[in-house]
Design a protein around this motif. Sequence first.
Motif, short mmCIF file in Angstrom:
data_model
loop_
_atom_site.label_atom_id
_atom_site.label_comp_id
_atom_site.label_asym_id
_atom_site.label_seq_id
_atom_site.Cartn_x
_atom_site.Cartn_y
_atom_site.Cartn_z
N GLY A 84 0.84 -1.19 0.00
CA GLY A 84 0.00 0.00 0.00
C GLY A 84 0.87 1.23 0.00
N PRO A 85 0.25 2.41 -0.01
CA PRO A 85 1.04 3.65 -0.01
C PRO A 85 1.80 3.84 1.30
CG PRO A 85 -1.34 4.13 -0.13
CD PRO A 85 -1.19 2.65 -0.08
N GLY A 86 3.11 3.63 1.27
CA GLY A 86 3.94 3.85 2.44
C GLY A 86 4.04 2.67 3.39
N PHE A 87 3.53 1.53 3.00
CA PHE A 87 3.60 0.38 3.90
C PHE A 87 3.43 -0.92 3.13
CE2 PHE A 87 -0.77 -1.01 3.72
CZ PHE A 87 -1.43 0.14 3.32
N MET A 88 3.66 -2.01 3.83
CA MET A 88 3.31 -3.32 3.31
C MET A 88 2.50 -4.02 4.39
SD MET A 88 5.76 -6.47 2.29
CE MET A 88 5.89 -6.95 3.99
N LEU A 89 1.47 -4.74 3.97
CA LEU A 89 0.71 -5.55 4.92
C LEU A 89 1.27 -6.96 4.85
CD1 LEU A 89 -3.15 -5.00 4.67
CD2 LEU A 89 -1.61 -4.33 6.52
N ASP A 90 1.63 -7.50 6.00
CA ASP A 90 2.10 -8.88 6.06
C ASP A 90 0.99 -9.71 6.69
OD1 ASP A 90 3.18 -11.32 6.59
OD2 ASP A 90 4.99 -10.56 7.57
N LEU A 91 0.36 -10.53 5.86
CA LEU A 91 -0.78 -11.32 6.34
C LEU A 91 -0.42 -12.80 6.46
CD1 LEU A 91 -3.52 -9.59 4.12
CD2 LEU A 91 -2.70 -8.93 6.38
N MET B 260 10.46 1.88 4.15
CA MET B 260 11.61 2.74 4.41
C MET B 260 11.41 4.10 3.73
SD MET B 260 13.78 0.89 6.15
CE MET B 260 15.51 1.30 5.86
N THR B 261 10.92 4.04 2.49
CA THR B 261 10.62 5.29 1.77
C THR B 261 9.13 5.30 1.45
OG1 THR B 261 11.13 4.20 -0.30
CG2 THR B 261 12.88 5.53 0.68
N GLN B 262 8.57 6.51 1.51
CA GLN B 262 7.14 6.68 1.25
C GLN B 262 6.92 6.79 -0.26
OE1 GLN B 262 4.69 7.11 3.64
NE2 GLN B 262 3.00 7.92 2.42
N SER B 263 6.18 5.82 -0.84
CA SER B 263 5.91 5.88 -2.28
C SER B 263 4.41 5.81 -2.53
CB SER B 263 6.55 4.68 -2.99
OG SER B 263 7.93 4.84 -3.04
N ILE B 264 3.97 6.51 -3.57
CA ILE B 264 2.57 6.41 -3.96
C ILE B 264 2.50 5.91 -5.40
CG2 ILE B 264 1.61 8.10 -2.36
CD1 ILE B 264 1.81 10.20 -4.52
N LYS B 265 1.38 5.25 -5.70
CA LYS B 265 1.21 4.67 -7.03
C LYS B 265 0.53 5.67 -7.96
CE LYS B 265 -0.22 0.28 -7.30
NZ LYS B 265 -1.24 -0.79 -7.32
#
Lengths: 455, 105
Positions: free
Chosen positions: A263-270, A294-299
């Motif tokens: 997602g924007p700025g994160f990863m969900l670990d399920l 680590m770095t904030q990215s948007i799609k």
Amino acid sequence: MKSAVRIVSPCGMLGYGFPKESFNHAFDQEIHGIVVDAGSTDAGPHKLGEGVSIVSKRAVKKDLQIMLAKGIPNKIPVIVGSAGGAGARPHVESTLSILNEIIEEEGYHAKIAVIWADFDQDYILQMQQDGKIKPLTENIPVLTEEVIRETTSIVAQMGHEPILNALHEGADIIVCGRAYDPSPFAAVGIFHGMDEGLSYHLGKILECGALCAEPGTTKDSILGTIYPDSFTVQSLNPKRTCTTTSVAAHTFYEKEHPYFLHGPGFMLDLSECTFTEVSTGVIKVENSKYVPSMTQSIKLEGARKTAYRTFVIAGIRDPLLLANIEEVEKEVLEQVRNYYPEIPKEDYSINFYHYGKNAVLGHNEPEPFRGHEIGVLFEVLAGSQELANSLCANLRSTYLHYGYEGRKSTAGNLAFPFAPSDISFGPVYEFSIYHLMEVEENPFAIDFLEVGKND
Amino acid sequence: MTKLYELAKVLRSKNSGPFEVTMDVLFDQKAVYERVKRSNAVTKESVAKAYNINLSDIHHFVFFDPALGIKITMAREISSGTAGDRDVYGAQQHAPLMNIDVDGE
């Protein structure tokens, strides 16, 4: 902090419709957010490029009327994610005009937050030159200045942060431009102090409406409840039920990986999630982990116009033609080219699709053809509608009357279902930008509007 | 001879963004899922063969035990809705997967 935050998702796409009874059933208890996703890239780049929607204004209004009737009087925030389908300015504006209409008709007063997701070409170009933009997957080309200049409509998927700001400002209605689908849902949980991982995972499930139930559908309502250490999902329609399998399976849905969601700025670990049925049809989910990037990215998503299309649909039943159709089409194409020597071959393209034979999988189709009839669709793509129309008219008449080797049916080769046979389609777009952009801070602009009567 | 679709509860394809298509094969019984997993019939190689694509076009291939499911994500040759695309939603790309023979070689 609340002990439970309840979010109702009326349906999987604003304008798809839902049974009013299902939705209203949610309000037997306290509800903290009414959230609906209105967007998707599924329907292709056309709506982003052209600024149009794939649901009717009439349907969007019907859905919003039911949502506002619960939201406004009860002071429950109503949030629309990726307004209008693609979440660009024309989409957001059309959603706002529908909302204004309802607010006026019903005599409501509402504070509306509008979160814009549009980005202009100069900014994107600058970011590209600064090395902040990269393709999302390896089959996506690196951006060039030419592509950015031709991409007239560019949006980015927002996270929960700007929506959180709107909630803090006390907005009654929040209209989001393009958003990461789960973000508007997650914002409600996070606003009430709940865990980001649980909030986003629940958002991922709720954004499709009742698709996580059995039988699944995007056209019905679903209820999610976030607790400090878990969340639950349940159907609001007695005709459907959630099961551990249906909810776990939905976590999978339309994502590239089963347990890592970016997602924007994160990863969900399920990967460690558990799904248990706590009471009939109420599924509890635990251990959804939010891992900040680590770095904030948007799609980024952008669409550019590539051509104009004219097409024809016809049936072919003659077995002699079916036996040699690819060869015949090559000859037809050659004849069209010879008729228009003044139009360079590079200025247009012509494609044939054989429904009943290999139209869906194309050259990857492993099954041999065994039918006695096909639907043929042929299209002309060219730089203008006039050119596409002219080429298609010649292509159609050539195909219709073409005297192929061994032909017996000398009156005509095609069964047209319609008159006229040629359809002017209009412009064709492509996703010319589908890239990640590194950002330092929240780049989404927000406006507040006070709408309706003051009393 | 048992085909994959006979064992699966859900066997579907869908876009995962405009540049990828993802296939989900889901089972409702652990034993059936384990049987498919153990059979080695569904592999990156067998899927690439069924679709006549290169191994490198398969971006993700994962058995996910908690959901009793297999996820396969592949590159699209033409992105969704671009001229030449044949399946804008990617919703009918699952068919070649259905006939993978689970008991076979």
